[in-house]
Design an enzyme around this catalytic site. Structure first.
Site, PDB file in Angstrom:
ATOM      1  CB  CYS A   1      -0.878   0.025   1.239  1.00  0.00           C
ATOM      2  SG  CYS A   1      -1.845  -1.460   1.454  1.00  0.00           S
TER       3      CYS A   1
ATOM      4  NE  ARG B   1       4.457   1.923  -1.029  1.00  0.00           N
ATOM      5  CZ  ARG B   1       5.295   2.077  -0.011  1.00  0.00           C
ATOM      6  NH1 ARG B   1       6.408   2.760  -0.185  1.00  0.00           N
ATOM      7  NH2 ARG B   1       5.025   1.570   1.153  1.00  0.00           N
TER       8      ARG B   1
ATOM      9  CD1 TRP C   1      -0.803  -6.085  -3.528  1.00  0.00           C
ATOM     10  CD2 TRP C   1      -0.053  -6.599  -1.486  1.00  0.00           C
ATOM     11  NE1 TRP C   1      -0.243  -7.335  -3.579  1.00  0.00           N
ATOM     12  CE2 TRP C   1       0.213  -7.684  -2.349  1.00  0.00           C
ATOM     13  CE3 TRP C   1       0.324  -6.699  -0.154  1.00  0.00           C
ATOM     14  CZ2 TRP C   1       0.837  -8.835  -1.921  1.00  0.00           C
ATOM     15  CZ3 TRP C   1       0.952  -7.853   0.282  1.00  0.00           C
ATOM     16  CH2 TRP C   1       1.210  -8.903  -0.603  1.00  0.00           C
TER      17      TRP C   1
ATOM     18  CG  ASN D   1       0.500   1.917   3.841  1.00  0.00           C
ATOM     19  OD1 ASN D   1      -0.546   1.955   3.197  1.00  0.00           O
ATOM     20  ND2 ASN D   1       1.615   2.472   3.425  1.00  0.00           N
ATOM     21  N   GLY D   2      -0.381  -1.553   6.468  1.00  0.00           N
ATOM     22  CA  GLY D   2      -0.067  -2.519   7.517  1.00  0.00           C
ATOM     23  C   GLY D   2      -1.313  -3.253   7.977  1.00  0.00           C
TER      24      GLY D   2
ATOM     25  CD  GLU E   1      17.005 -13.335  -8.343  1.00  0.00           C
ATOM     26  OE1 GLU E   1      16.472 -13.932  -7.405  1.00  0.00           O
ATOM     27  OE2 GLU E   1      16.607 -12.228  -8.756  1.00  0.00           O
TER      28      GLU E   1
ATOM     29  CE  LYS F   1      14.436 -10.600 -10.625  1.00  0.00           C
ATOM     30  NZ  LYS F   1      14.201 -11.214  -9.400  1.00  0.00           N
TER      31      LYS F   1
ATOM     32  CD  GLU G   1       9.884 -11.292  -9.357  1.00  0.00           C
ATOM     33  OE1 GLU G   1      11.098 -11.137  -9.350  1.00  0.00           O
ATOM     34  OE2 GLU G   1       9.151 -10.811  -8.480  1.00  0.00           O
TER      35      GLU G   1
ATOM     36  CG  HIS H   1      19.899 -38.431  -6.918  1.00  0.00           C
ATOM     37  ND1 HIS H   1      20.387 -39.702  -6.676  1.00  0.00           N
ATOM     38  CD2 HIS H   1      20.984 -37.635  -7.105  1.00  0.00           C
ATOM     39  CE1 HIS H   1      21.716 -39.661  -6.682  1.00  0.00           C
ATOM     40  NE2 HIS H   1      22.099 -38.418  -6.951  1.00  0.00           N
TER      41      HIS H   1
ATOM     42  CE  LYS I   1      11.379  -2.863  -5.798  1.00  0.00           C
ATOM     43  NZ  LYS I   1      12.138  -3.915  -6.528  1.00  0.00           N
TER      44      LYS I   1
HETATM   45  O1  M6R Z   1      12.714  -5.551  -0.094  1.00  0.00           O
HETATM   46  P1  M6R Z   1      13.289  -6.933   0.079  1.00  0.00           P
HETATM   47  O2  M6R Z   1      14.592  -7.119  -0.611  1.00  0.00           O
HETATM   48  O3  M6R Z   1      13.361  -7.347   1.512  1.00  0.00           O
HETATM   49  O4  M6R Z   1      12.231  -7.874  -0.614  1.00  0.00           O
HETATM   50  C1  M6R Z   1      12.336  -9.261  -0.542  1.00  0.00           C
HETATM   51  C2  M6R Z   1      11.503  -9.913  -1.603  1.00  0.00           C
HETATM   52  O5  M6R Z   1      10.151  -9.600  -1.427  1.00  0.00           O
HETATM   53  C3  M6R Z   1      11.942  -9.485  -3.002  1.00  0.00           C
HETATM   54  O6  M6R Z   1      13.296  -9.747  -3.215  1.00  0.00           O
HETATM   55  C4  M6R Z   1      11.122 -10.218  -4.078  1.00  0.00           C
HETATM   56  O7  M6R Z   1      11.416 -11.579  -4.059  1.00  0.00           O
HETATM   57  C5  M6R Z   1      11.423  -9.608  -5.448  1.00  0.00           C
HETATM   58  N1  M6R Z   1      10.231  -9.041  -5.998  1.00  0.00           N
HETATM   59  C6  M6R Z   1      11.898 -10.566  -6.447  1.00  0.00           C
HETATM   60  O8  M6R Z   1      12.241  -9.937  -7.639  1.00  0.00           O
END
Ligand code: M6R
Length: 604
Positions: free
Chosen positions: A2, A28, A75, A101-102, A478, A482, A485, A501, A599
């Protein structure tokens, strides 16, 4: 996550500012948005499920030239993304409005209490208890006093803004964990969850501390601590270039952020690497702590966790310090064994990830020193850890983390090299070579034009394996995140040697496999694993160190000019990021704001 924005002035058009501010918070991630203005003794409201483009036509119903208002991008956490659940929320009389927020953890009990008193709720949110409580505590007569009463009733981690149309000269802002920043203007002040929201209006700002309640009027900001004492929070000048927060001519923020990595690597190394030594003082961890480290426990989430996996390999191989890496959402509930000799190293781009913050808080309770690798200056993690080092990646707007990830890798590399030197394993050759990375990054990016076509083929698939060994496996983790997502393709990372295995049974004619081979010691082994999947019909995309002597009998080959494998991870990440990016583009996805994701994940 949010976004919050607020405007209070002697005069001016809050509506225009709020809508523009919300646009700057879009990165965000959100699923609904709304604006409330205080006008003629009542709150005028427009809110809608969906993006700001859905809200925009509704703004015609709101008055212009009103100098008090609040806005929000939501969000969903409590209640689905709907028009009614969108913020701002109001009290029964429609004179008080709040954005939040929260999470309010005890909202159900408060809601029952308020309903029993005759309040009418229209949403499923936890937020709506706030305006009704404010109404109950006389918010129309004394907004600040009512907020003080209300925040004593709330449990959880949150931030909120409240306005009353009966007191049209003030916003009351509360910070309990979730960030809030006040932007300081002339005859007008702004409040936001992120400086970017008001940056075109002012660069002077102050950060509210945890527990602060701020009375923000056009000419003043009066802050009280949780205990009710007046507090001074030092204003500072935001030195972010607004251009950094724009796309710079690229189609997406993600592509811009991928391409600017060599520049931010320079920023990250600057002042920290001199000749053949690391300036230890610039890493934020004093000698008194470094000398006591017996073990390191890394905690992080998502991409930052994957950076931690690379960090473990670097610190174990270079400094010979045992390192464990934990996903923060697991770590916080694992009753971990920690002591003063275990450095808890938290990695986060935003510095606001709830699970990572909770892990650090737990570590501190258990007496372990905490050290944060963070991108966002002044973030909660930076402030709540004992020690901090910034990655200097600049604002990262795309939800998919790219430049934040590779700068995390660089910081972890510098740390590993420094700890190694202090333990008698100095590698001045690697320290000297660090400064070659930005130029090598430029070269790698310039050489990757063919990925656009390679991605076109991958874009037609629905499942893909990423394989590698050692650090290459951490990179595979990683790479698969990517593509999941942003391209919405199911992907799985596997240690290449582990395929036989069980998972090898899934390989059949045309199964896509992305193989990463940069580790010279294990290259021959990984080649064998590639041959195993090729023999079963897999279509292989291989990313390999051009210096390796092997032949690569694969379908799509990317050769990278790489330095020592211990310095290569950030470079190898570049084709993985671009492969995911172009695959998502070919599939027509919303690259910068993928569905269901935010984000900054400030809730558990
Ligand atoms: O802000 P942060 O680095 O703590 O966020 C952690 C994850 O939410 C963040 O890395 C997320 O996995 C990314 N969107 C991936 O690209």
């Amino acid at each position: 996550m949010c976004g919050i924005v607020g405007f209070v002035g002697h005069q001016g058009d809050a509506l225009t500012f709020l809508f523009e501010g919300l646009k700057r918070l879009e990165y965000r991630g959100y699923d609904s948005a709304g604006i409330a203005l205080a006008t003629n003794g009542a709150v005028a409201l427009a809110k809608a499920q969906g993006k700001l483009a859905v809200l925009e036509p509704l703004l015609g119903t709101l008055p212009r030239g009103v100098p008090l208002g609040i806005g929000h991008t939501r969000w969903a956490t409590h209640g689905r993304p709907t028009d009614l659940n969108a913020h701002p929320h109001t009290d029964c009389r429609g004179t008080i409005a709040t954005v939040h927020n929260g999470i309010i953890e005890n909202y159900q009990e408060l809601r029952s209490e308020l309903i029993a008193q005759g309040h009418t709720f229209v949403s499923d949110t936890d937020t709506e208890v706030i305006p009704h409580l404010l109404e109950a505590y006389g918010g129309d007569e004394d907004l600040l006093g009512a907020v003080r009463e209300v925040e004593r009733r709330l449990s959880g981690a949150y931030a909120f803004l409240a306005i009353s149309a009966k007191q049209p000269d003030r916003i009351v802002a509360v910070r309990r964990s979730s960030p809030l920043i006040v932007g300081l203007g002339e005859g007008v002040n702004y409040v936001a969850s992120d400086v970017g929201a008001f940056l075109p209006k002012t660069r002077r700002a102050l950060v509210l501390e945890n527990g602060d309640v701020a009375l923000v009027t056009p000419d003043a900001v009066e802050i009280q601590t949780q205990e009710g004492a007046l507090a001074h929070r030092a204003p500072f000048t935001v030195d972010w270039d607004i251009k950094q927060a724009e796309r710079g001519g690229y189609a997406h923020f993600m592509l811009k952020e991928i391409m600017e990595q060599p520049d931010v690597w320079t920023d990250c190394l600057m002042g920290r690497v001199r000749g053949d030594h690391i300036e230890a003082g610039e890493l934020g961890l004093p000698w008194s702590q470094r000398k006591n480290i017996r073990r390191i426990q890394i905690v992080a989430a998502g991409t930052a966790y994957h950076a931690g996996l690379v960090g473990k390999a670097l610190m174990e191989r270079l400094a010979r310090i045992p390192v464990d890496v934990a996903v923060a959402s697991e770590f916080r509930y694992q009753n971990p064994v920690l002591d003063p000799g275990t450095l808890v190293l938290a990695i986060s781009q935003s510095g606001e990830t709830a699970d990572t913050l909770a892990s650090v808080s737990l570590a501190r309770q258990l007496g372990a020193p905490t050290y944060a690798v963070v991108n966002t200056v002044g973030s909660t993690l930076a402030r709540e850890s004992d020690y901090v080092v910034y990655t200097h990646a600049g604002p990262e707007i795309a939800v998919a983390s790219t430049k934040a990830y590779t700068t995390q890798l660089l910081v972890l590399t510098m740390l590993a090299l420094q700890l190694a030197a202090e333990r008698g394993h100095a590698r001045s050759d690697l320290v000297r070579a660090l400064w070659s990375l930005p130029a090598l990054g430029e070269q790698v990016l310039a050489s990757l034009g063919k990925i656009v076509e390679m991605a076109r083929r991958l874009a037609t698939e629905s499942d893909v394996f990423y394989v590698g060994r050692g650090i290459d496996y951490a990179l595979a983790m990683e790479g698969q995140l990517k593509i999941k997502e942003i391209a919405y393709i199911h992907a799985e990372a596997y240690p290449a040697g582990e395929l036989k295995h069980g998972t090898l049974a899934l390989i059949e004619e045309g199964t896509p496999v992305v193989a990463i081979v940069t580790d010279r010691v294990m290259a021959e082994k990984t080649l064998s694993n590639i041959l195993e999947v090729k023999a079963r019909g897999a279509e292989v995309w291989a990313i390999v160190d051009a210096g390796l002597p092997q032949e690569w009998p694969v379908d799509h080959l990317i050769r990278l000019d790489l330095p020592d494998p211990l310095l290569s991870p950030a470079l190898t990440a570049l084709p993985l990021q671009l492969l995911a990016y172009w695959t998502a583009v070919h599939r027509g996805q919303d690259v910068d704001q993928p569905r269901n994701l935010a984000k900054s994940v400030t809730v558990e």
